[in-house]
Scaffold this active site. Structure first.
Site, PDB file in Angstrom:
ATOM      1  N   SER A  26     -30.012  11.435 -21.931  1.00  0.00           N
ATOM      2  CA  SER A  26     -29.453  10.173 -22.431  1.00  0.00           C
ATOM      3  C   SER A  26     -30.197   9.706 -23.679  1.00  0.00           C
ATOM      4  CB  SER A  26     -29.526   9.081 -21.362  1.00  0.00           C
ATOM      5  OG  SER A  26     -28.735   9.420 -20.263  1.00  0.00           O
ATOM      6  N   GLY A  29     -29.083  11.931 -26.418  1.00  0.00           N
ATOM      7  CA  GLY A  29     -27.689  11.594 -26.713  1.00  0.00           C
ATOM      8  C   GLY A  29     -27.547  10.301 -27.498  1.00  0.00           C
ATOM      9  N   ASP A  30     -28.380   9.329 -27.178  1.00  0.00           N
ATOM     10  CA  ASP A  30     -28.371   8.062 -27.912  1.00  0.00           C
ATOM     11  C   ASP A  30     -28.686   8.303 -29.384  1.00  0.00           C
ATOM     12  OD1 ASP A  30     -28.446   5.087 -28.153  1.00  0.00           O
ATOM     13  OD2 ASP A  30     -30.583   5.446 -28.506  1.00  0.00           O
ATOM     14  N   ALA A  31     -29.678   9.138 -29.653  1.00  0.00           N
ATOM     15  CA  ALA A  31     -30.070   9.434 -31.040  1.00  0.00           C
ATOM     16  C   ALA A  31     -28.961  10.193 -31.772  1.00  0.00           C
ATOM     17  CB  ALA A  31     -31.363  10.248 -31.056  1.00  0.00           C
ATOM     18  N   GLU A  34     -25.969   7.769 -32.416  1.00  0.00           N
ATOM     19  CA  GLU A  34     -26.240   6.832 -33.506  1.00  0.00           C
ATOM     20  C   GLU A  34     -26.254   7.535 -34.858  1.00  0.00           C
ATOM     21  OE1 GLU A  34     -29.312   3.397 -35.045  1.00  0.00           O
ATOM     22  OE2 GLU A  34     -29.275   3.916 -32.914  1.00  0.00           O
TER      23      GLU A  34
END
Length: 138
Positions: A26, A29-31, A34
């Site tokens: 996660s 995945g967030d990086a 974004e």
């Protein structure tokens, strides 16, 4: 080779995706999510970082990511759904209690991280492009 694949190859890791915890996926995945939206909003922002930040906060947030899961539903494989379920029920997803949007956003981020680390860039690009198209039509 797409631009996304070329960039992804530059930033790949040589690990077995199963070595990572769901919360780590996660986080990755967030990086990736974004960065994808930062790159896609460059032209619209026209080098105005404050304006680009405003665009990003509308696109990259728990509610938007939660809704994105609905738009990509038809693209999801059984394996994708397994990762999403793990992300939804992960320790990191539960840190805000029972906030459904936050848990679904974490699930989406886990899927993005999983596909990225696995190196499935074609499917990752398909999913992120669908999310981008759904955001553009709102």
């Amino acid at each position: 080779m797409s631009e996304f694949e070329a960039l992804s190859r530059l930033l790949t890791v040589d690990y077995d995706v199963d070595e990572f915890s769901t919360d780590t996926l996660s986080y990755i995945g967030d990086a990736v999510y974004e960065l994808f939206f930062r790159l896609r909003t460059l032209k619209e922002a026209k080098r105005r970082t404050g304006y680009q930040h405003e665009l990003l906060t509308k696109l990259v947030n728990a509610r938007g990511q939660s809704r994105a899961l609905e738009f990509i539903d038809k693209l999801l494989t059984i394996e994708d759904r397994r990762v999403i379920n793990r992300g939804y029920n992960s320790k990191g997803a539960k840190k805000r209690g029972n906030d459904i949007d936050y848990r679904r956003a974490t699930a989406l981020e886990a899927l993005i991280g999983y596909l990225y680390v696995k190196g499935d860039f074609a499917h990752l690009e398909e999913i992120l492009s669908k999310v981008m198209a759904s955001v553009s039509t709102r």
